[in-house]
Scaffold this motif. Structure first.
Motif, short mmCIF file in Angstrom:
data_model
loop_
_atom_site.label_atom_id
_atom_site.label_comp_id
_atom_site.label_asym_id
_atom_site.label_seq_id
_atom_site.Cartn_x
_atom_site.Cartn_y
_atom_site.Cartn_z
N SER A 49 0.85 -1.19 0.00
CA SER A 49 0.00 0.00 0.00
C SER A 49 0.88 1.24 0.00
O SER A 49 2.08 1.17 0.27
N GLY A 50 0.25 2.39 -0.31
CA GLY A 50 0.99 3.65 -0.22
C GLY A 50 0.89 4.51 -1.46
O GLY A 50 -0.20 4.73 -2.00
N SER A 51 2.03 4.96 -1.93
CA SER A 51 2.14 5.95 -2.99
C SER A 51 1.30 5.62 -4.22
O SER A 51 1.44 4.56 -4.83
N THR A 52 0.43 6.57 -4.62
CA THR A 52 -0.31 6.37 -5.88
C THR A 52 0.54 6.74 -7.07
O THR A 52 0.23 6.37 -8.21
N ALA A 53 1.64 7.50 -6.84
CA ALA A 53 2.56 7.80 -7.93
C ALA A 53 3.31 6.54 -8.35
O ALA A 53 3.61 6.34 -9.54
N ASP B 22 -0.21 -14.37 -4.88
CA ASP B 22 -1.24 -13.35 -5.05
C ASP B 22 -0.71 -12.03 -4.48
O ASP B 22 -0.27 -11.98 -3.34
N ILE B 23 -0.72 -10.98 -5.30
CA ILE B 23 -0.23 -9.67 -4.87
C ILE B 23 -1.35 -8.65 -5.00
O ILE B 23 -1.93 -8.48 -6.08
N GLN B 24 -1.64 -7.97 -3.89
CA GLN B 24 -2.64 -6.91 -3.88
C GLN B 24 -1.92 -5.58 -3.66
O GLN B 24 -1.10 -5.45 -2.76
N VAL B 25 -2.25 -4.59 -4.51
CA VAL B 25 -1.60 -3.27 -4.43
C VAL B 25 -2.67 -2.22 -4.17
O VAL B 25 -3.62 -2.09 -4.96
N GLN B 26 -2.52 -1.48 -3.09
CA GLN B 26 -3.47 -0.44 -2.71
C GLN B 26 -2.78 0.92 -2.69
O GLN B 26 -1.56 1.01 -2.53
N GLY B 27 -3.57 2.00 -2.85
CA GLY B 27 -3.04 3.35 -2.78
C GLY B 27 -3.12 3.89 -1.37
O GLY B 27 -2.85 3.19 -0.41
N GLY B 28 -3.52 5.17 -1.26
CA GLY B 28 -3.67 5.78 0.06
C GLY B 28 -2.65 6.84 0.38
O GLY B 28 -2.81 7.59 1.34
N GLY B 29 -1.56 6.90 -0.40
CA GLY B 29 -0.53 7.90 -0.15
C GLY B 29 0.67 7.32 0.58
O GLY B 29 0.57 6.29 1.26
N SER B 30 1.82 7.98 0.43
CA SER B 30 3.06 7.49 1.02
C SER B 30 2.98 7.37 2.53
O SER B 30 3.47 6.41 3.13
N GLY B 31 2.38 8.37 3.17
CA GLY B 31 2.26 8.34 4.63
C GLY B 31 1.50 7.13 5.10
O GLY B 31 1.87 6.49 6.10
N THR B 32 0.43 6.79 4.39
CA THR B 32 -0.36 5.61 4.74
C THR B 32 0.46 4.35 4.58
O THR B 32 0.45 3.46 5.45
N GLY B 33 1.17 4.23 3.46
CA GLY B 33 1.99 3.04 3.22
C GLY B 33 3.06 2.87 4.27
O GLY B 33 3.28 1.75 4.77
N LEU B 34 3.73 3.96 4.64
CA LEU B 34 4.79 3.89 5.63
C LEU B 34 4.23 3.53 7.02
O LEU B 34 4.81 2.72 7.74
N THR B 35 3.12 4.13 7.38
CA THR B 35 2.50 3.83 8.67
C THR B 35 2.06 2.38 8.73
O THR B 35 2.28 1.69 9.74
N GLN C 257 -8.73 27.81 1.52
CA GLN C 257 -10.18 27.69 1.41
C GLN C 257 -10.57 27.66 -0.06
O GLN C 257 -10.11 28.48 -0.86
N GLY C 258 -11.38 26.69 -0.42
CA GLY C 258 -11.82 26.54 -1.80
C GLY C 258 -10.97 25.57 -2.61
O GLY C 258 -11.38 25.17 -3.71
N SER C 259 -9.80 25.20 -2.08
CA SER C 259 -8.99 24.21 -2.79
C SER C 259 -9.60 22.82 -2.59
O SER C 259 -10.37 22.60 -1.65
N VAL C 260 -9.25 21.91 -3.47
CA VAL C 260 -9.79 20.55 -3.42
C VAL C 260 -8.65 19.59 -3.11
O VAL C 260 -7.54 19.73 -3.64
N GLN C 261 -8.91 18.60 -2.28
CA GLN C 261 -7.93 17.58 -1.97
C GLN C 261 -8.40 16.23 -2.49
O GLN C 261 -9.57 15.87 -2.31
N GLU C 262 -7.49 15.51 -3.12
CA GLU C 262 -7.81 14.17 -3.62
C GLU C 262 -6.67 13.22 -3.29
O GLU C 262 -5.50 13.56 -3.42
N ASP C 263 -7.04 12.00 -2.86
CA ASP C 263 -6.03 11.01 -2.48
C ASP C 263 -5.33 10.38 -3.68
O ASP C 263 -4.17 10.00 -3.60
N SER C 264 -6.03 10.25 -4.78
CA SER C 264 -5.54 9.49 -5.92
C SER C 264 -5.01 10.39 -7.03
O SER C 264 -5.65 11.37 -7.42
N SER C 265 -3.83 10.04 -7.57
CA SER C 265 -3.27 10.78 -8.69
C SER C 265 -4.18 10.69 -9.91
O SER C 265 -4.32 11.66 -10.66
#
Length: 318
Positions: A60-64, A84-97, A205-213
């Motif tokens: 898991s981790g980096s979507t890049a 069997d290999i499963q690959v998940q995103g979530g961001g680098s911080g998530t993968g490291l944690t 304020q007004g900016s958008v945040q998205e987890d996935s590239s």
């Protein structure tokens, strides 16, 4: 009569022998066919110890980094039916944690663990083993109708800190700027802020945040006035790639050190990897993957870099 009886008995004995021979031939044929069928069956890849690989891997981790890991995982599973290999995103911080907590086998990250896991998590970072599998470059991108080809470092800083809010102020269309950002857990954001902006930014304020590239790319392409940043592996003609201080974010410019917004792609394990994870990580570093999948997907083999960067961000010429 005696002759006729002897002849009949001889004929019967001959038939029994013939039938027995046929039976043996049938058994031999079955054995031979079975052997041929076994030879035609694909043999699973063996590990360095000689055992057939089997089991599961969760990353898991980096979507890049995700597109590369997913593609290579498919090839690895094709060669190893028991894996069997499963690959998940979530961001680098998530993968490291998650890898630090042993919730996953591999934590994918665009940043060094020491950068991301600080303070209370610093001890956990020390247990992680770094496997650098490629280099990723990050480019600022806009909606194609914004009317801009290049931005300076200061212009990017002013946009992402809210000082510039209209594209006309940087030579583009008279259109409000819409920031599509990544969350604080994102290694892509950390890389962009460190090497493109040179500073961390607050969420405006007004900016958008998205987890996935992938979602970021889609939103920038569909949202008038949008700006964000993506790994080169995600770029296509649905978004406008912006030069940085006049330098194109190309592979050659990254390799030579002319384009500064790049980072190593890490696949962290908690301690030394087990046999199946090690086999997969070793495969990631083969010439087949490094000169094939890595290049084809827009990443850069680390061994091609003419410069290197340490955990403090210092760049040196090799």
């Amino acid at each position: 009569m005696q002759f006729r009886k002897s002849w009949i008995m001889a004929l019967a004995l001959t038939s029994v022998v013939a039938l027995s021979a046929c039976g043996n031939n049938g058994n031999n044929a079955a054995t031979n066919n079975g052997g041929n069928n076994a030879a035609a069956t694909n043999t699973p890849t063996e590990s360095s110890s000689g055992s057939v690989l089997s089991g599961s891997i969760l990353a898991s981790g980096s979507t890049a980094l995700q597109p590369l890991v997913e593609q290579v995982a498919e090839s690895f599973m094709d060669a190893n039916n028991g894996v069997d290999i499963q690959v998940q995103g979530g961001g680098s911080g998530t993968g490291l944690t998650q890898v630090a907590e042993k919730q996953v086998d591999i934590g994918n990250s665009d940043v060094f663990a020491e950068e991301k896991l600080k303070d209370a998590d610093a001890e956990k970072a020390k247990a992680l083993v770094d496997h650098q599998v490629a280099v990723v470059a990050i480019a600022a991108v806009s909606n194609p109708d914004a009317g801009v080809d290049s931005l300076t470092k200061q212009q990017l800083v002013d946009i992402f800190t809210g000082k510039i809010t209209n594209w006309k102020d940087v030579g583009g269309a008279d259109q409000a700027i819409q920031i599509i950002n990544r969350p604080s857990s994102s290694g892509t954001r950390a890389t962009f802020e460190a090497f493109a902006l040179g500073t961390k930014t607050e969420d405006l304020q007004g900016s958008v945040q998205e987890d996935s590239s992938g979602t970021v790319k889609k939103m920038i392409g569909e949202t008038p006035g949008a700006i964000g940043y993506l790994a080169l592996s995600y770029l296509d003609d649905t978004v406008k790639t912006l030069n940085y201080d006049g330098v194109e974010p190309s592979v050659d410019n990254v390799i030579s050190g002319k384009y500064p917004v790049w980072a190593y792609e890490h696949m962290y394990t908690n301690g030394e990897p087990n046999e199946i994870v090690k086999a997969f990580l070793d495969y990631m570093l083969t010439d087949e993957v490094q000169n094939g999948d890595v290049v084809d997907l827009g990443y850069i083999p680390a061994n091609q870099m003419q410069v290197s960067r340490d955990v403090e961000g210092n760049v040196t010429t090799k």
